[in-house]
Design an enzyme around this catalytic site. Sequence first.
Site, PDB file in Angstrom:
ATOM      1  N   THR A 317       0.851  -1.189   0.000  1.00  0.00           N
ATOM      2  CA  THR A 317       0.000   0.000   0.000  1.00  0.00           C
ATOM      3  C   THR A 317       0.886   1.237   0.000  1.00  0.00           C
ATOM      4  OG1 THR A 317      -1.787   1.186   1.152  1.00  0.00           O
ATOM      5  CG2 THR A 317      -0.202   0.011   2.526  1.00  0.00           C
ATOM      6  N   HIS A 369       2.586 -11.708  14.122  1.00  0.00           N
ATOM      7  CA  HIS A 369       3.635 -12.286  14.964  1.00  0.00           C
ATOM      8  C   HIS A 369       3.356 -13.744  15.315  1.00  0.00           C
ATOM      9  CE1 HIS A 369       7.214 -12.089  17.130  1.00  0.00           C
ATOM     10  NE2 HIS A 369       6.857 -11.428  18.217  1.00  0.00           N
TER      11      HIS A 369
END
Length: 398
Positions: A317, A369
């Site tokens: 993006t 994560h």
Amino acid sequence: MQELKVPSVGESIVEVEIGAWLKGEGERFAQDEPLVELITDKATLELPAPFSGTLKQILKKTGETARVGETIALLEEGAAEARPQAPAEAPKEASPEPLAMPAALRLMQEKGVAPEEVRGTGLGGRILKEDVERHLREREAPSRPAEPAPPSPPPPSPQAPADKPWRVDEAVPMTPLRRRIAERLLQARQTTAMLTTFNEADMSAVIALRKELGEAFQKKHGVKLGFMSFFVKAVVQALKEIPELNAEIRDNHIVYHRYYDIGVAVGGGEGLVVPVIRDADRLSFAEIEQRIADFAERARTKKLRPEELMGGTFTITNGGVYGSLNSTPLLNPPQVGILGMHAIQERPVARDGQVVVRPMMYLALSYDHRIVDGREAVTFLRRVKELVENPVRLLLEV
């Protein structure tokens, strides 16, 4: 009489919301002419006519939902009789009209609203679809009969204090696409263990290369050599080296993708959409730029197909086109990585013991994560930085 049904618009989409009808009952249409807008959680699409004929009856109105395969209108095949014209009328002198977005213009034509009646809130006074809807609500309000109060709380009152008439609130309903975007962003925050790491890239080499080769590139390929193709190439190379960023969690398994479908966020008429560049590793710089230009144009005109918005393995993006210097991009589940590009700004940096001014860009990598550790995330982002700062490596894949 033939039925107009909701077509399949993607493997995971079973229901759509009916947007604006682009033709009214009794109106003629040509084959492939758009009849109605269908709103999904990915984008707003136009449903074309399967043949030439007349729209006889609308079964699903704007704002209602319909399942894939459900009939939403009845069509009559063949040319319809022309409607009788009123006796010769003196032609009206054309007057300048405010600029209006295509969806707004269609709605005004459908409801018999003149552009000068609507106050545009878009850039430069451009009339948006929401402006027309607000005008219609205001126009109908005085004649609407009293109804029981709805179960949901009413919007904030726009009534201003008598001593401060400028303090007015305006409540505008969220568009269906904006509601879907909000739901998906909230889902991303609630269902992933998202962290973000940052770095910066010296864009001097890319800028010099674009300056040297940009004109010849555009003449040969018919498209500008932008920054995005360099980043797509760099991301693909980094994903090959750090496959944890090109994966997803599926049930109790980590699925590593051995192909590279890169989503590129582009601005649509009602929000950000993310069309996917399939097999980006097999495309040239020119092919990548052509895909991006095509996506951007069709996003503005609502011509993107649902399958083009599905199944990416990683997303890029670019907040820099809006002037953002830094940000924390949100993941696009089930993907586990997204790269944020930002505005290029000249800043003093140290080079060989000297302070010099260089065009710098902050980079941000958000990652899940749960399957990506900090080491892999930092290594990935450093690799993207190295490749962008040395674009010749992208050509030689070293």
